[in-house]
Design a protein around this motif. Structure first.
Motif, PDB file in Angstrom:
ATOM      1  N   GLN A   1      11.998 -10.452  -8.979  1.00 23.45           N
ATOM      2  CA  GLN A   1      12.503  -9.043  -8.834  1.00 23.45           C
ATOM      3  C   GLN A   1      11.796  -8.730  -7.574  1.00 23.45           C
ATOM      4  O   GLN A   1      10.416  -8.390  -7.739  1.00 23.45           O
ATOM      5  CB  GLN A   1      12.452  -8.386  -9.874  1.00 23.45           C
ATOM      6  N   VAL A   2      12.334  -8.167  -6.429  1.00 20.80           N
ATOM      7  CA  VAL A   2      11.625  -7.727  -5.392  1.00 20.80           C
ATOM      8  C   VAL A   2      11.290  -6.085  -5.753  1.00 20.80           C
ATOM      9  O   VAL A   2      12.248  -5.421  -6.411  1.00 20.80           O
ATOM     10  CB  VAL A   2      12.506  -7.320  -4.116  1.00 20.80           C
ATOM     11  N   GLN A   3      10.146  -5.828  -5.540  1.00 22.02           N
ATOM     12  CA  GLN A   3       9.676  -4.369  -5.915  1.00 22.02           C
ATOM     13  C   GLN A   3       9.037  -3.388  -4.552  1.00 22.02           C
ATOM     14  O   GLN A   3       8.408  -4.298  -3.698  1.00 22.02           O
ATOM     15  CB  GLN A   3       8.704  -3.947  -6.980  1.00 22.02           C
ATOM     16  N   LEU A   4       9.627  -2.550  -4.439  1.00 25.06           N
ATOM     17  CA  LEU A   4       8.990  -1.732  -3.037  1.00 25.06           C
ATOM     18  C   LEU A   4       8.498  -0.334  -3.506  1.00 25.06           C
ATOM     19  O   LEU A   4       9.398   0.348  -4.107  1.00 25.06           O
ATOM     20  CB  LEU A   4      10.217  -1.649  -1.943  1.00 25.06           C
ATOM     21  N   VAL A   5       7.364  -0.106  -3.237  1.00 22.71           N
ATOM     22  CA  VAL A   5       6.690   1.216  -3.386  1.00 22.71           C
ATOM     23  C   VAL A   5       6.013   2.003  -2.314  1.00 22.71           C
ATOM     24  O   VAL A   5       5.284   1.548  -1.610  1.00 22.71           O
ATOM     25  CB  VAL A   5       5.605   1.006  -4.529  1.00 22.71           C
ATOM     26  N   GLU A   6       7.040   2.974  -2.001  1.00 26.62           N
ATOM     27  CA  GLU A   6       6.355   3.608  -0.990  1.00 26.62           C
ATOM     28  C   GLU A   6       5.196   4.937  -1.407  1.00 26.62           C
ATOM     29  O   GLU A   6       5.072   5.298  -2.473  1.00 26.62           O
ATOM     30  CB  GLU A   6       7.739   4.678  -0.234  1.00 26.62           C
ATOM     31  N   SER A   7       4.412   5.069  -0.241  1.00 28.57           N
ATOM     32  CA  SER A   7       3.531   6.023  -0.604  1.00 28.57           C
ATOM     33  C   SER A   7       3.216   6.880   0.931  1.00 28.57           C
ATOM     34  O   SER A   7       3.453   6.045   2.025  1.00 28.57           O
ATOM     35  CB  SER A   7       2.379   5.447  -1.013  1.00 28.57           C
ATOM     36  N   GLY A   8       2.445   7.900   0.921  1.00 28.34           N
ATOM     37  CA  GLY A   8       2.104   8.438   2.157  1.00 28.34           C
ATOM     38  C   GLY A   8       2.643   9.653   2.622  1.00 28.34           C
ATOM     39  O   GLY A   8       2.475  10.341   3.691  1.00 28.34           O
ATOM     40  N   GLY A   9       3.764  10.232   2.099  1.00 27.72           N
ATOM     41  CA  GLY A   9       4.631  11.306   2.106  1.00 27.72           C
ATOM     42  C   GLY A   9       3.743  12.560   2.207  1.00 27.72           C
ATOM     43  O   GLY A   9       2.704  12.436   1.354  1.00 27.72           O
ATOM     44  N   GLY A  10       4.459  13.458   2.589  1.00 29.33           N
ATOM     45  CA  GLY A  10       3.792  14.791   2.254  1.00 29.33           C
ATOM     46  C   GLY A  10       4.316  15.902   3.543  1.00 29.33           C
ATOM     47  O   GLY A  10       5.129  15.548   4.170  1.00 29.33           O
TER      48      GLY A  10
END
Length: 121
Positions: A1-10
């Motif tokens: 299962q592909v998982q994509l986790v974004e970060s860095g917004g603000g």
């Protein structure tokens, strides 16, 4: 299962810069395209750019060309979106996408949960 986790917004002021990250897991991505979309309130999801994970080739729409840069660290399975000269109209939720069949403009994307970018004037 592909998982994509974004970060860095603000929150950033107009003219500022921000770097988003997308940690990808669950597959070997050598045959994938990965990239970014964004969606502002009341607007449709908009293509922001993509990268051929194997070759590193990128493409961008005119709206962000010259301001946004997509890169990847294959060893870390991490995708980046470097944004400079940000404008209030860049305010949106930014989504990471991955497609095993080709361009993320095609159907069949895996999606991250999104990260909010807000650019104040």
């Amino acid at each position: 299962q592909v998982q994509l986790v974004e970060s860095g917004g603000g929150l950033v002021q107009a003219g500022g810069s921000l770097r988003l990250s997308c940690a990808a897991s669950g597959r070997t991505f050598s045959t994938y395209f990965l990239g970014w979309f964004r969606q502002a309130p009341g607007k449709e999801r908009e293509f922001v750019g993509q990268i051929n994970w194997s070759s590193g080739a990128t493409d961008y729409p005119d709206s962000v060309k010259g301001r946004f840069t997509i890169s990847r660290d294959a060893a870390k399975n991490t995708l980046y979106l470097e944004m400079i000269s940000l404008k209030p109209e860049d305010t949106a939720i930014y989504y990471c996408a991955a497609n095993p069949y080709g361009s993320i403009l095609y159907k069949g994307n895996y999606w991250g949960q999104g990260t909010q970018v807000t650019v104040s004037s």
